[in-house]
Each structure stands twice: as C-alpha cells, then as structure tokens.
Design a protein around this motif. Sequence first.
Motif, PDB file in Angstrom:
ATOM      1  N   LEU A   1       0.831  -1.205   0.000  1.00 25.34           N
ATOM      2  CA  LEU A   1       0.000   0.000   0.000  1.00 25.34           C
ATOM      3  C   LEU A   1       0.867   1.257   0.000  1.00 25.34           C
ATOM      4  O   LEU A   1       0.533   2.257  -0.657  1.00 25.34           O
ATOM      5  N   VAL A   2       1.989   1.219   0.723  1.00 25.15           N
ATOM      6  CA  VAL A   2       2.910   2.359   0.708  1.00 25.15           C
ATOM      7  C   VAL A   2       3.481   2.557  -0.697  1.00 25.15           C
ATOM      8  O   VAL A   2       3.568   3.692  -1.196  1.00 25.15           O
ATOM      9  N   PHE A   3       3.848   1.462  -1.362  1.00 25.15           N
ATOM     10  CA  PHE A   3       4.386   1.577  -2.716  1.00 25.15           C
ATOM     11  C   PHE A   3       3.338   2.123  -3.685  1.00 25.15           C
ATOM     12  O   PHE A   3       3.648   2.933  -4.571  1.00 25.15           O
ATOM     13  N   ILE A   4       2.094   1.675  -3.544  1.00 25.08           N
ATOM     14  CA  ILE A   4       1.020   2.192  -4.398  1.00 25.08           C
ATOM     15  C   ILE A   4       0.835   3.688  -4.162  1.00 25.08           C
ATOM     16  O   ILE A   4       0.689   4.475  -5.107  1.00 25.08           O
ATOM     17  N   ALA A   5       0.842   4.101  -2.887  1.00 23.74           N
ATOM     18  CA  ALA A   5       0.700   5.524  -2.564  1.00 23.74           C
ATOM     19  C   ALA A   5       1.849   6.329  -3.173  1.00 23.74           C
ATOM     20  O   ALA A   5       1.648   7.447  -3.679  1.00 23.74           O
ATOM     21  N   CYS A   6       3.068   5.781  -3.152  1.00 22.92           N
ATOM     22  CA  CYS A   6       4.208   6.475  -3.748  1.00 22.92           C
ATOM     23  C   CYS A   6       4.023   6.636  -5.255  1.00 22.92           C
ATOM     24  O   CYS A   6       4.340   7.699  -5.819  1.00 22.92           O
ATOM     25  N   LEU A   7       3.502   5.613  -5.915  1.00 24.98           N
ATOM     26  CA  LEU A   7       3.275   5.710  -7.351  1.00 24.98           C
ATOM     27  C   LEU A   7       2.252   6.796  -7.670  1.00 24.98           C
ATOM     28  O   LEU A   7       2.400   7.534  -8.659  1.00 24.98           O
ATOM     29  N   LEU A   8       1.215   6.894  -6.868  1.00 26.17           N
ATOM     30  CA  LEU A   8       0.236   7.963  -7.063  1.00 26.17           C
ATOM     31  C   LEU A   8       0.888   9.329  -6.864  1.00 26.17           C
ATOM     32  O   LEU A   8       0.596  10.285  -7.598  1.00 26.17           O
ATOM     33  N   GLY A   9       1.788   9.432  -5.881  1.00 25.43           N
ATOM     34  CA  GLY A   9       2.503  10.682  -5.659  1.00 25.43           C
ATOM     35  C   GLY A   9       3.415  11.036  -6.823  1.00 25.43           C
ATOM     36  O   GLY A   9       3.484  12.203  -7.253  1.00 25.43           O
ATOM     37  N   PHE A  10       4.121  10.040  -7.377  1.00 25.42           N
ATOM     38  CA  PHE A  10       4.977  10.299  -8.528  1.00 25.42           C
ATOM     39  C   PHE A  10       4.152  10.680  -9.760  1.00 25.42           C
ATOM     40  O   PHE A  10       4.595  11.486 -10.589  1.00 25.42           O
ATOM     41  N   HIS A  11       2.977  10.084  -9.895  1.00 26.48           N
ATOM     42  CA  HIS A  11       2.094  10.473 -11.000  1.00 26.48           C
ATOM     43  C   HIS A  11       1.784  11.965 -10.928  1.00 26.48           C
ATOM     44  O   HIS A  11       1.807  12.678 -11.943  1.00 26.48           O
ATOM     45  N   TRP A  12       1.528  12.440  -9.721  1.00 31.11           N
ATOM     46  CA  TRP A  12       1.252  13.866  -9.522  1.00 31.11           C
ATOM     47  C   TRP A  12       2.489  14.711  -9.838  1.00 31.11           C
ATOM     48  O   TRP A  12       2.400  15.753 -10.488  1.00 31.11           O
ATOM     49  N   MET A  13       3.677  14.243  -9.400  1.00 32.78           N
ATOM     50  CA  MET A  13       4.918  14.980  -9.657  1.00 32.78           C
ATOM     51  C   MET A  13       5.259  15.031 -11.143  1.00 32.78           C
ATOM     52  O   MET A  13       5.677  16.066 -11.664  1.00 32.78           O
ATOM     53  N   PHE A  14       5.081  13.900 -11.835  1.00 30.55           N
ATOM     54  CA  PHE A  14       5.388  13.865 -13.261  1.00 30.55           C
ATOM     55  C   PHE A  14       4.424  14.758 -14.045  1.00 30.55           C
ATOM     56  O   PHE A  14       4.820  15.415 -15.011  1.00 30.55           O
ATOM     57  N   ASP A  15       3.175  14.755 -13.650  1.00 33.85           N
ATOM     58  CA  ASP A  15       2.179  15.563 -14.344  1.00 33.85           C
ATOM     59  C   ASP A  15       2.521  17.049 -14.239  1.00 33.85           C
ATOM     60  O   ASP A  15       2.238  17.823 -15.156  1.00 33.85           O
ATOM     61  N   ARG A  16       3.155  17.441 -13.125  1.00 38.10           N
ATOM     62  CA  ARG A  16       3.510  18.847 -12.905  1.00 38.10           C
ATOM     63  C   ARG A  16       4.978  19.137 -13.178  1.00 38.10           C
ATOM     64  O   ARG A  16       5.444  20.249 -12.939  1.00 38.10           O
ATOM     65  N   GLU A  17       5.718  18.106 -13.663  1.00 33.02           N
ATOM     66  CA  GLU A  17       7.116  18.261 -14.055  1.00 33.02           C
ATOM     67  C   GLU A  17       7.964  18.883 -12.944  1.00 33.02           C
ATOM     68  O   GLU A  17       8.693  19.852 -13.147  1.00 33.02           O
ATOM     69  N   TRP A  18       7.868  18.284 -11.766  1.00 27.72           N
ATOM     70  CA  TRP A  18       8.643  18.775 -10.624  1.00 27.72           C
ATOM     71  C   TRP A  18      10.139  18.596 -10.864  1.00 27.72           C
ATOM     72  O   TRP A  18      10.590  17.551 -11.345  1.00 27.72           O
ATOM     73  N   SER A  19      10.916  19.570 -10.467  1.00 31.84           N
ATOM     74  CA  SER A  19      12.370  19.469 -10.542  1.00 31.84           C
ATOM     75  C   SER A  19      12.868  18.383  -9.588  1.00 31.84           C
ATOM     76  O   SER A  19      12.415  18.298  -8.444  1.00 31.84           O
ATOM     77  N   GLY A  20      13.773  17.554 -10.069  1.00 31.39           N
ATOM     78  CA  GLY A  20      14.332  16.491  -9.238  1.00 31.39           C
ATOM     79  C   GLY A  20      13.531  15.217  -9.240  1.00 31.39           C
ATOM     80  O   GLY A  20      13.909  14.238  -8.571  1.00 31.39           O
ATOM     81  N   ARG A  21      12.454  15.180 -10.013  1.00 29.59           N
ATOM     82  CA  ARG A  21      11.615  13.975 -10.018  1.00 29.59           C
ATOM     83  C   ARG A  21      12.377  12.767 -10.581  1.00 29.59           C
ATOM     84  O   ARG A  21      12.129  11.630 -10.196  1.00 29.59           O
ATOM     85  N   GLY A  22      13.338  13.032 -11.510  1.00 26.90           N
ATOM     86  CA  GLY A  22      14.085  11.931 -12.099  1.00 26.90           C
ATOM     87  C   GLY A  22      14.911  11.177 -11.080  1.00 26.90           C
ATOM     88  O   GLY A  22      14.859   9.948 -10.996  1.00 26.90           O
ATOM     89  N   ALA A  23      15.679  11.911 -10.262  1.00 28.72           N
ATOM     90  CA  ALA A  23      16.502  11.260  -9.239  1.00 28.72           C
ATOM     91  C   ALA A  23      15.636  10.585  -8.191  1.00 28.72           C
ATOM     92  O   ALA A  23      15.927   9.459  -7.762  1.00 28.72           O
ATOM     93  N   ALA A  24      14.567  11.267  -7.772  1.00 33.15           N
ATOM     94  CA  ALA A  24      13.678  10.690  -6.759  1.00 33.15           C
ATOM     95  C   ALA A  24      13.066   9.393  -7.255  1.00 33.15           C
ATOM     96  O   ALA A  24      12.996   8.395  -6.521  1.00 33.15           O
ATOM     97  N   PHE A  25      12.642   9.387  -8.520  1.00 31.00           N
ATOM     98  CA  PHE A  25      12.007   8.182  -9.064  1.00 31.00           C
ATOM     99  C   PHE A  25      13.025   7.065  -9.247  1.00 31.00           C
ATOM    100  O   PHE A  25      12.729   5.890  -8.982  1.00 31.00           O
TER     101      PHE A  25
END
Length: 445
Positions: free
Chosen positions: A112-136
Amino acid sequence: MRPAQPSAPGRFRAALAESPPLWWSLLYFFCLLCGYYVLRPVRDAMGASGNVADVFPQWFVSWAAGAGWDLAGLTLQVLFSITFVAMVVLQPLYGALVSRFPRRVFLPAVYLVFIACLLGFHWMFDREWSGRGAAFFVWTAVFNLFAVSVFWSFMADVFDNAQAKLYYGYIGAGGTIGALVGPVLTRVLAERVGVDNLLLISAGFLAACLLCIMKLRPWALRSEQARGEASGEAAMGGSVMAGIRLVLSDPLLRALAMLMFFGVGVGTLLYNEQAAIAKANFIADEARTAYYANIDLAINTLTIITQLLVTRWLLRRYGIAPALLLPGIAIMFGFALLAASPLPMLVAAVQVLTRSSEFSLGKPARETIYTRVDRESRYKAKAVIDTVVYRGGDLSFVWLHKGLAAFGSATVFAAGVGVAGLFLFSAWRVVREQPPAVVGAPTAT
C-alpha cells in the motif's frame, strides 16, 4: 523397465493440480515483476539522461557546479550512492514494521505504501517537478528490492523446504514472464497514454498483488501449523535492528550476505564495462539498442527454459549445491576469456550466462534456504541482505569500475576473475554452513 516420465507441461499441470497456492504465487510474482518492469524503462531513461537538470533538483545541480563536480559524468555513481543511503535509512523503519505488526498488517502495508508512492509520482510527473528523475530512480531501486524480498519471505511461509524445491522454479518462471510482458506494455503504451499514466498501470499490478496476498494467507497459516512454527498472525517482536545483528552473528546468514555482495559485484563490473564496450563498437543508437535487446531476449529465453526444465529437477535430485556452485565456476571461466579477448559478442554471451544463471538457478536455490530458518531471519535478516547488502555491493563496485576502467577492459575483467572467485567461495560457504536437511541428499524423481 522404468515408466515414461511426464513431459514438462505435464509436470507443470500436475504441480498446479496438487498445490492450489502455486496458482496464486505464480500470479503474485507475475504481477509484481510486470509492475516493476513497466517502470524500469522509465527509470533507465532517467538515469541515462545527458541533461542533469532533468534528473536532479536545481539546487543540487548548482551546488555540484560550485563544488567543481562533473555531475553529467557521475550521474549513475551519485544515484547509486543516494540509493544506498536510502536503503540504510529505511531498514530500521522496515524492521519496526515487521517487529510490531502481524503479517496480515505489515505485508499489505508494504505494498500500500508503494502504491501511494506511485500515485505521488504520477502527480509529480504531471507537474514536471524538478528532481523527479533522481527521486524516481532511487525509489524504483528501493521498491524493487524490498517488494521482491518481502515476496520471497512470504513464499517461505507458504511452502516448506520440499515444496520449495518442487515449485520455486515454476514461480520464478511466472516472474520471468512478467518481466517480459512489462517492457512490452511500456513500449506499446508509453506514447499513447504518457509516462505519468504508466505509473498508474504499475499501481494496478501492485493492487493485484494485494489480492494474491489475501488468497495465500490461509495457506501460510496451514504451512506454519504443519511445521510447528509460531503463527505469522502474531507480531514478531524483537529489535528493529535484529536483521543486522543476525547477519553479523550467524555464519549461514554471513555467507549469504557475502554471496549477495560478490554476486552483485560480478554483475556490476560486467554491466558497466559492457556499456563502455558497446559505446565504442556500436556508433549508432539503433545498433546499440539492438545489441542490448538481443541480450535481454537471450537472457529471458534461457532463464525461462531453465526454470521450467532444469531448476525443479536439479533442486530435487541434488539439492542447492550445484545450483549455487556451477554459475560461479562458469562466470570465472567467462571473465577469464573476457580478460584475454573482450569482444562485444563474447561480452554478450557472458552477460547472458551470468544473469540467466542467477535468475534460474542461484535465486531459487538461495530462497529455499529461508524455508528452514526462523521468522526473524526470514523477514529481518533477509531484508538486510536483499536491500542494504545488495545496494552496498552496487555502490562499491560501480566506483571500483570507475577506477579500473582507466586501465582498460582487460584490467576490469581480470579484476572480475578475482571477484568471481570470491563469489564462488561464498557459494561454497553457503553450502557448507547450511543445515544438512537443507542441502538434502539426492532424491529420486
């Protein structure tokens, strides 16, 4: 006259008929690796990006430039270093979760934590957050090791040692099929739905893993009762750092940690030098892509054939010794050949041999051992070996390769012969240290 032996498909159908949890275990591992391999091309593309601003947050890029770092030339080394730190930090949190909550709570909680993280990354990618590449990149590495480690720990609850020798090859084949399907889904869907929506597809596969966990739970309880073990429905207790203590104090677990460390070392040296050789010999991107694609196809093909036709027979008849020792001998021989003649096709052949033997023989053999240890070793010590030791090996050998590469491919592969020798020695220590019941005398098929 001996009766005719059933064919491989016949043996597989018989195994499914005699073991209902095998169905759910196959589906579980398929969904887990399929979900991961949907993400892996996204991760690799970010790690290979030539633009550091697409990978790291702007503040880190500015700091590195001020410190005189060539961040573009150290991208992978920096990412691997951050990943190792993340593993060390997360290990006590995982230990606390396993210690304080019963299996019916902590096992779904991990996913469930991993699923929640994927939803969070979906939000970050959609908004093109800086540093999302390293975090992912870092998160994907953490997810892969923790999720797979938890999977095999749970399998050791569901199946006893004899069943593991019968079924782990088939379960591994289910995962291999998932590893084949995942990249195909990414290739077909990436341009149609976008990279950010691929994360939602992966989250869907993890949700299917949760269903498999619920279906397998009664079988784990029955297996524990039959073996006279403490039920996983009660909290395990103990120290959150017990996994590290067990690895340091128990000879078998120390040997398994050594085997993991030097096995990762062999793979890391070969992978990094292969990238340099491919870059020098295949100028066009299309030629390099085809070279890597052919290697992956050969690895997966040889792996699944071995898992279906050889692994079960080898583990039942001879125990884990040949499954652990033969790959080490073959890898030593392969590195010796590469030290003399590092040709691209020979590098590819050794890579296929190394990775397919790990997936089809080494991994199932190691996992059968955990069916015969206590639950604290199964969940806590195993997690340390599969995560911290694994990424520690990655970190150590990615930097070692950086130094050796300055002296040429022959030097890298000559050093690899020594690392392969330590890998083989570690495998011998595992065979020597485990209880006789795990080694097992030869049994009739």
